[in-house]
Design a protein around this motif. Structure first.
Motif, PDB file in Angstrom:
ATOM      1  N   VAL A 193      26.575  43.253  49.722  1.00 27.93           N
ATOM      2  CA  VAL A 193      25.814  44.193  48.905  1.00 27.93           C
ATOM      3  C   VAL A 193      25.121  43.426  47.785  1.00 27.93           C
ATOM      4  O   VAL A 193      25.721  42.540  47.167  1.00 27.93           O
ATOM      5  N   GLN A 194      23.864  43.768  47.559  1.00 34.50           N
ATOM      6  CA  GLN A 194      23.096  43.159  46.479  1.00 34.50           C
ATOM      7  C   GLN A 194      22.505  44.253  45.609  1.00 34.50           C
ATOM      8  O   GLN A 194      22.260  45.369  46.078  1.00 34.50           O
TER       9      GLN A 194
ATOM     10  N   TRP B   5      33.284  45.558  35.233  1.00 35.95           N
ATOM     11  CA  TRP B   5      32.966  45.939  36.604  1.00 35.95           C
ATOM     12  C   TRP B   5      33.035  47.461  36.695  1.00 35.95           C
ATOM     13  O   TRP B   5      34.057  48.050  36.346  1.00 35.95           O
ATOM     14  N   ARG B   6      31.946  48.072  37.152  1.00 37.54           N
ATOM     15  CA  ARG B   6      31.885  49.537  37.256  1.00 37.54           C
ATOM     16  C   ARG B   6      31.700  49.934  38.715  1.00 37.54           C
ATOM     17  O   ARG B   6      30.882  49.348  39.441  1.00 37.54           O
ATOM     18  N   VAL B   7      32.435  50.945  39.148  1.00 41.23           N
ATOM     19  CA  VAL B   7      32.345  51.434  40.524  1.00 41.23           C
ATOM     20  C   VAL B   7      31.031  52.189  40.700  1.00 41.23           C
ATOM     21  O   VAL B   7      30.689  53.061  39.906  1.00 41.23           O
ATOM     22  N   ALA B   8      30.301  51.836  41.746  1.00 39.88           N
ATOM     23  CA  ALA B   8      29.037  52.510  42.067  1.00 39.88           C
ATOM     24  C   ALA B   8      29.240  53.558  43.156  1.00 39.88           C
ATOM     25  O   ALA B   8      28.758  54.678  43.042  1.00 39.88           O
TER      26      ALA B   8
ATOM     27  N   TRP C 206      22.059  42.036  39.477  1.00 43.05           N
ATOM     28  CA  TRP C 206      23.420  42.180  38.969  1.00 43.05           C
ATOM     29  C   TRP C 206      24.392  41.643  40.007  1.00 43.05           C
ATOM     30  O   TRP C 206      24.206  41.846  41.215  1.00 43.05           O
ATOM     31  N   PRO C 207      25.490  41.010  39.557  1.00 37.91           N
ATOM     32  CA  PRO C 207      26.555  40.631  40.483  1.00 37.91           C
ATOM     33  C   PRO C 207      27.212  41.893  41.058  1.00 37.91           C
ATOM     34  O   PRO C 207      27.371  42.894  40.357  1.00 37.91           O
ATOM     35  N   VAL C 208      27.580  41.808  42.321  1.00 39.12           N
ATOM     36  CA  VAL C 208      28.219  42.931  43.017  1.00 39.12           C
ATOM     37  C   VAL C 208      29.426  42.389  43.776  1.00 39.12           C
ATOM     38  O   VAL C 208      29.407  41.263  44.279  1.00 39.12           O
ATOM     39  N   ARG C 209      30.454  43.205  43.849  1.00 35.42           N
ATOM     40  CA  ARG C 209      31.599  42.856  44.686  1.00 35.42           C
ATOM     41  C   ARG C 209      32.085  44.132  45.372  1.00 35.42           C
ATOM     42  O   ARG C 209      31.803  45.244  44.920  1.00 35.42           O
TER      43      ARG C 209
ATOM     44  N   MET D 131      35.357  49.755  47.742  1.00 34.36           N
ATOM     45  CA  MET D 131      34.481  50.296  46.705  1.00 34.36           C
ATOM     46  C   MET D 131      33.487  49.227  46.246  1.00 34.36           C
ATOM     47  O   MET D 131      33.857  48.067  46.039  1.00 34.36           O
ATOM     48  N   VAL D 132      32.234  49.627  46.075  1.00 42.29           N
ATOM     49  CA  VAL D 132      31.196  48.725  45.571  1.00 42.29           C
ATOM     50  C   VAL D 132      31.249  48.757  44.052  1.00 42.29           C
ATOM     51  O   VAL D 132      31.186  49.827  43.438  1.00 42.29           O
ATOM     52  N   GLU D 133      31.375  47.580  43.449  1.00 40.79           N
ATOM     53  CA  GLU D 133      31.418  47.462  41.997  1.00 40.79           C
ATOM     54  C   GLU D 133      30.279  46.580  41.520  1.00 40.79           C
ATOM     55  O   GLU D 133      29.973  45.555  42.134  1.00 40.79           O
ATOM     56  N   VAL D 134      29.670  46.976  40.408  1.00 41.40           N
ATOM     57  CA  VAL D 134      28.569  46.238  39.805  1.00 41.40           C
ATOM     58  C   VAL D 134      29.054  45.697  38.473  1.00 41.40           C
ATOM     59  O   VAL D 134      29.705  46.407  37.703  1.00 41.40           O
TER      60      VAL D 134
END
Length: 117
Positions: free
Chosen positions: A44-45, A10-13, A101-104, A109-112
């Motif tokens: 978020v998508q 999971w990477r922070v966008a 991509w899955p997002v959370r 913070m938005v993570e991809v």
């Protein structure tokens, strides 16, 4: 037979508040451009930023709306409409789908989710 392992990362966008509702923004991860879209209810998508018809990196600048009850984005170059959840082209089934991509959202913070393998 050897099973290949795929690591999930999971990477922070960006911060959720950096994304304006019903507008797109582009994030760059290891050379991949990913278009992020936030809804009014803070969902978020993420889809590929590359328009599959023209090859231009423009999907984050597309018009966001609803098509047949599905959240969608229209390419700013040719108005082809893509489902934000599946990447499917809703206006022309012959056009390749956008990658998704899955997002959370965690702690604002938005993570991809990116896979390595």
């Amino acid at each position: 037979m050897t099973a290949s392992l795929i690591a999930v990362e999971w990477r922070v966008a960006c911060r959720l508040t950096d994304l304006l509702p019903e507008r797109g923004a582009c994030a760059l991860f290891d050379g991949a451009q990913i278009a992020l879209f936030r809804s009014w209810d803070d969902q978020v998508q993420a889809v590929g930023n590359r328009d599959p018809h023209t090859g231009a990196q423009v999907m984050a600048r597309g018009l966001v709306g609803i098509r047949n009850g599905r959240r969608a984005v229209a390419s700013p170059l040719n108005e082809r409409v893509f489902d934000l959840a599946t990447g499917e082209c809703l206006s022309d089934p012959a056009v390749p789908a956008l990658p998704t991509w899955p997002v959370r959202v965690r702690d604002g913070m938005v993570e991809v989710e990116l896979s390595r393998g």
